[in-house]
Design a protein around this motif. Sequence first.
Motif, short mmCIF file in Angstrom:
data_model
loop_
_atom_site.label_atom_id
_atom_site.label_comp_id
_atom_site.label_asym_id
_atom_site.label_seq_id
_atom_site.Cartn_x
_atom_site.Cartn_y
_atom_site.Cartn_z
N PRO A 81 51.91 4.87 -60.53
CA PRO A 81 50.71 5.09 -59.75
C PRO A 81 50.24 6.41 -60.16
O PRO A 81 50.80 7.38 -60.36
CB PRO A 81 51.55 5.12 -58.22
N PRO A 82 48.82 6.33 -60.20
CA PRO A 82 47.92 5.42 -60.09
C PRO A 82 47.96 4.23 -61.52
O PRO A 82 47.87 4.92 -62.52
CB PRO A 82 46.64 5.84 -59.79
N ALA A 83 48.43 3.08 -61.13
CA ALA A 83 48.35 2.24 -62.51
C ALA A 83 47.04 2.19 -63.20
O ALA A 83 46.02 2.54 -62.93
CB ALA A 83 48.67 0.93 -61.91
N GLY A 84 47.32 1.59 -64.38
CA GLY A 84 46.11 1.52 -65.20
C GLY A 84 46.68 1.13 -66.79
O GLY A 84 47.77 1.22 -66.92
N PRO A 85 45.47 0.44 -67.46
CA PRO A 85 46.11 0.12 -68.87
C PRO A 85 46.53 1.19 -69.56
O PRO A 85 46.19 2.38 -69.57
CB PRO A 85 44.48 -0.25 -69.40
N ALA A 86 47.32 0.74 -70.58
CA ALA A 86 47.87 1.73 -71.52
C ALA A 86 48.23 0.85 -72.93
O ALA A 86 48.20 -0.42 -72.83
CB ALA A 86 49.44 2.10 -71.15
N TRP A 87 48.04 1.90 -73.73
CA TRP A 87 48.04 1.18 -75.19
C TRP A 87 48.94 1.65 -76.32
O TRP A 87 49.33 2.85 -76.19
CB TRP A 87 46.83 1.47 -75.83
N LEU A 88 49.52 0.62 -77.07
CA LEU A 88 50.59 0.96 -78.28
C LEU A 88 50.27 0.29 -79.53
O LEU A 88 49.96 -0.71 -79.51
CB LEU A 88 51.91 0.81 -77.75
N GLY A 89 49.82 1.08 -80.61
CA GLY A 89 49.59 0.63 -81.71
C GLY A 89 50.85 0.47 -82.45
O GLY A 89 51.77 1.19 -82.63
N PRO A 145 39.04 6.13 -74.00
CA PRO A 145 38.05 5.85 -72.64
C PRO A 145 38.72 4.89 -71.64
O PRO A 145 38.23 5.12 -70.31
CB PRO A 145 36.79 5.64 -72.92
N PHE A 146 39.34 4.16 -72.08
CA PHE A 146 40.03 2.94 -70.97
C PHE A 146 41.47 2.95 -70.71
O PHE A 146 41.94 2.44 -69.75
CB PHE A 146 39.49 1.72 -71.74
N CYS A 147 42.38 3.81 -71.44
CA CYS A 147 43.59 3.89 -71.35
C CYS A 147 44.32 5.23 -70.60
O CYS A 147 43.70 6.29 -71.11
CB CYS A 147 44.25 3.43 -72.42
N LYS A 148 45.39 5.05 -69.77
CA LYS A 148 45.60 6.21 -69.21
C LYS A 148 46.99 6.87 -70.18
O LYS A 148 47.26 7.82 -70.02
CB LYS A 148 46.41 6.14 -67.98
N SER A 149 47.20 6.11 -71.20
CA SER A 149 48.30 6.49 -72.23
C SER A 149 48.01 5.78 -73.47
O SER A 149 47.78 4.60 -73.27
CB SER A 149 49.78 5.87 -71.75
N VAL A 150 48.03 6.36 -74.55
CA VAL A 150 47.64 5.71 -75.75
C VAL A 150 48.79 6.50 -76.86
O VAL A 150 49.10 7.61 -77.07
CB VAL A 150 46.15 6.47 -76.30
N ARG A 151 49.41 5.86 -77.47
CA ARG A 151 50.62 5.88 -78.39
C ARG A 151 50.61 4.94 -79.66
O ARG A 151 49.96 3.89 -79.65
CB ARG A 151 51.74 5.60 -77.70
N GLN A 152 51.02 5.47 -80.72
CA GLN A 152 51.05 4.83 -82.21
C GLN A 152 52.57 4.80 -82.46
O GLN A 152 53.18 6.07 -82.68
CB GLN A 152 50.17 5.30 -82.91
N ALA A 153 53.16 3.73 -82.64
CA ALA A 153 54.72 3.80 -83.14
C ALA A 153 54.66 4.25 -84.65
O ALA A 153 53.79 3.95 -85.30
CB ALA A 153 55.26 2.42 -83.24
N ALA A 154 55.67 5.20 -84.77
CA ALA A 154 55.71 5.96 -86.11
C ALA A 154 56.88 5.43 -86.87
O ALA A 154 56.99 5.60 -88.00
CB ALA A 154 55.53 7.41 -86.01
N HIS A 155 58.11 5.08 -86.14
CA HIS A 155 59.24 4.64 -86.86
C HIS A 155 59.91 3.50 -86.07
O HIS A 155 59.90 3.36 -84.89
CB HIS A 155 60.08 5.87 -86.67
N PRO A 156 60.57 2.52 -86.74
CA PRO A 156 61.13 1.45 -86.55
C PRO A 156 62.29 1.84 -85.30
O PRO A 156 62.47 1.04 -84.23
CB PRO A 156 61.78 0.94 -87.62
#
Length: 539
Positions: free
Chosen positions: A149-157, A121-132
């Motif tokens: 633009p438009p800027a905003g939070p993004a997440w990487l697990g 709900p908070f991030c414009k991009s959500v990813r999770q790393a799967a390989h080194p």
Amino acid sequence: MSAETVFEVLDSWGVRHVFSCPGTTEVALLDAAVDHPSPELVLTTHESIAVAMADGFARASGRPGVAYLHTHLGLANGLAHLYCATLAASPVTVLTGLKPSTLAGRKGFTSIPHVADLVRPFCKSVRQAAHPALLGEDLHATITASVTPPAGPAWLGIPQDVLEAPADRHALRPTPRPRYRPDPSAVAMAAGLLAGARRPLIVAGDEVAKHDASERLEALALRLGAPVFAPPRHDLQFASLRTGHSHYCGRLDFDGDAVKRADVVLVAGQGTFQEFAPRMTPWFPDDVTVVHLSEDAAQLGRLSPATVPLAGDAGLALADLLAALADLPGPSGDAYLAECRAAHLAGAPASDPPDGGPGALGVGAAMAALARHVDGGTTVVSDCVTSQTALLDHLPRHDGRSLYSTEGGSLGWGVGAALGVRLALPGRRVLAVLGDGVFQFGLQGLWTAVRHRLPVTMIVLNNGAYQAVRAGLRRYGRRALATGVYPLTDISGPDYAAVARGFGATAFTVDSAAALDAALEESAAATGPVVVDVRLGAA
């Protein structure tokens, strides 16, 4: 190791600090930091402070702010302040160290099956790393998303096994982010409407300050002879027009005479206005022509119809509007501006409200005293809830870096945000104006402030209560109002100056405007954090 790739990618983006409250899933990163002093890992003792620092740094610098959190537990602690970053379209990258991939879906210690769902709900991009081998690309893509633009939070697990594995080290180089101009035909239409207006009104939105376009907004106001209003309190997060400008007319009141009499309104660099409660009438009267400019096209006309939507960078759009107006007729008169300006000046609070003497300090007198210490080199970070109106009434704003505030309602944001702002703007004095409830939520930030000797002055407006909740009970108008008993709103008791000294900060307790003046004067020369416990009279 993949952890070294993280440092290389962050360094390629010019990231100077990573704010973190780490756990064992981050040990490879901490170990790599021994040989990688840049970016600097900044320890916080609570994840909410890490996110708020990243947000404050990003707002003040315009560059990516990075927080590294521990598993879903740390991520959950940071979500409330991540919401503030979302509303401000702040380029914050949140990295989360996850338990090893082999535990995914097994409900192992500090792991849950769908951690990414927490941030969607908070991030414009959500990813999770799967390989080194792909971690560098994943991190690069995440930061790219946050600043585009438009800027905003993004997440990487980042699972622990991915972070600790050997990997080819290659840092992708950032590509400069494009700046978008609005459609030329829409600009021409907007210019024609503004030039023909008899009573044009401008709303100076946050994006004007974010894109350093305040001078262009001022030039447009002068060209049109238009009054300029700041957004309402719940939308004002940046200072896009200096309060001393001859066309500044205060904060916008949708139900005020200025809006009712306007014929063309330019909402410049502002998304959809935020509803505190359901608004049952239109933001602007039906007979008002609205030109709405925002870099987030999805915001245009979302809740308030726009006659002319302008999607693009506020700086470029204002330059295009000025160019399009060059060959058009001038304004038809300045009577409307004079009326708006006179109404603003007539409603301005006294510059020196009565103090009331020791023990009876009112919030107006406190804010007036504070304003005397705010000059062109001062930045105020505001997180003071019910005192925000008094602060905005008195606070002079000199440029686009004069004020950073939040409309997120997440208590404690201001403590961490102020520390991030100070790291981004080392040449400015930073004053954090905080409610006492806010300060209790953000106490953990004192440890980081002291450890890094960040000279931020925290002004705690101590009224001993959750006044917003009391105000809600008064509006509700039933038993609490009749009896004067307001359950679960009394937070009085702590000695905030003593608490601050316990962390190693300098602290003062004041209960008069004169004492607040003296404390602020002394704190100006401080080389570390200062807490001023401002004991307000009974509300």
